[in-house]
Design an enzyme around this catalytic site. Structure first.
Site, PDB file in Angstrom:
ATOM      1  N   HIS A 103      39.290  13.115   4.018  1.00  0.00           N
ATOM      2  CA  HIS A 103      37.866  13.028   3.685  1.00  0.00           C
ATOM      3  C   HIS A 103      37.138  12.095   4.660  1.00  0.00           C
ATOM      4  O   HIS A 103      36.089  12.443   5.210  1.00  0.00           O
ATOM      5  CB  HIS A 103      37.709  12.527   2.244  1.00  0.00           C
ATOM      6  CG  HIS A 103      36.291  12.358   1.811  1.00  0.00           C
ATOM      7  ND1 HIS A 103      35.613  13.337   1.128  1.00  0.00           N
ATOM      8  CD2 HIS A 103      35.422  11.330   1.967  1.00  0.00           C
ATOM      9  CE1 HIS A 103      34.379  12.910   0.890  1.00  0.00           C
ATOM     10  NE2 HIS A 103      34.240  11.695   1.381  1.00  0.00           N
ATOM     11  N   GLU A 104      37.717  10.928   4.884  1.00  0.00           N
ATOM     12  CA  GLU A 104      37.075   9.958   5.780  1.00  0.00           C
ATOM     13  C   GLU A 104      37.095  10.437   7.230  1.00  0.00           C
ATOM     14  O   GLU A 104      36.166  10.167   7.988  1.00  0.00           O
ATOM     15  CB  GLU A 104      37.732   8.582   5.650  1.00  0.00           C
ATOM     16  CG  GLU A 104      37.665   7.968   4.257  1.00  0.00           C
ATOM     17  CD  GLU A 104      36.282   7.951   3.633  1.00  0.00           C
ATOM     18  OE1 GLU A 104      35.281   7.825   4.365  1.00  0.00           O
ATOM     19  OE2 GLU A 104      36.187   8.069   2.395  1.00  0.00           O
ATOM     20  N   HIS A 130      34.090  12.554   7.942  1.00  0.00           N
ATOM     21  CA  HIS A 130      32.939  11.720   8.312  1.00  0.00           C
ATOM     22  C   HIS A 130      33.073  11.259   9.766  1.00  0.00           C
ATOM     23  O   HIS A 130      32.124  11.340  10.550  1.00  0.00           O
ATOM     24  CB  HIS A 130      32.853  10.471   7.425  1.00  0.00           C
ATOM     25  CG  HIS A 130      32.483  10.724   6.009  1.00  0.00           C
ATOM     26  ND1 HIS A 130      31.269  11.237   5.617  1.00  0.00           N
ATOM     27  CD2 HIS A 130      33.174  10.505   4.860  1.00  0.00           C
ATOM     28  CE1 HIS A 130      31.226  11.326   4.298  1.00  0.00           C
ATOM     29  NE2 HIS A 130      32.376  10.896   3.812  1.00  0.00           N
TER      30      HIS A 130
END
Length: 152
Positions: free
Chosen positions: A70-71, A74
């Site tokens: 998920h990170e 980003h």
């Protein structure tokens, strides 16, 4: 219980980045003990990734892998100057392609974190809250009645 330190987290992040994103992770990934309500975060200024250590302790390596994915969504989108925020189409698309979850599992349930309970004096509805509410400003959402704090 298997332990994971910052160097193992760094290696895992680099591996996941190459495997799922086909791009290297050139910054730092580390555990942050101060994170409480989030699984991890990508820091825009330094491009580093912080991961909540409690997620590993409670849910294990699979949860950490999901958080890292998920990170990294980003991270890679931000570096490519594409939409890296949760609301952006680029972000949603990349999460779907890599199997990165939108949210991580909560360490504590909301009910366990409740510090205050308010009750409507008109309809008797109860409202559990983590933070204190100004009963002079807030009213019942169901009937607009006055709220009263109950002693826990």
């Amino acid at each position: 219980m298997i332990q994971m330190d910052n160097s193992a987290l760094q290696k895992l992040t680099e591996t996941i980045s190459l495997k799922y994103f086909k791009m290297p992770f050139k910054h730092k990934a580390y555990f942050n003990k101060r994170l409480r309500t989030t699984g991890g975060r990508y820091l825009l200024s330094s491009h580093n990734i912080e991961v909540n250590e409690k997620q590993f302790a409670k849910f294990g390596e699979s949860a950490i892998i999901d958080i890292i994915k998920h990170e990294l969504c980003h991270y890679h989108l931000h570096l490519q100057k594409k939409g890296y925020q949760h609301k952006d189409k680029d972000f949603k698309r990349l999460c779907q392609q890599t199997g990165a979850p939108r949210f991580c599992s909560a360490i504590e349930k909301y009910e366990d974190r409740v510090n205050y309970i308010y009750q409507c004096q008109k309809c008797a509805s109860r409202f559990p809250r983590i933070r204190k509410v100004d009963t002079n400003k807030m009213v019942c959402g169901k009937c607009n009645g006055k709220l009263k704090e109950l002693n826990n």
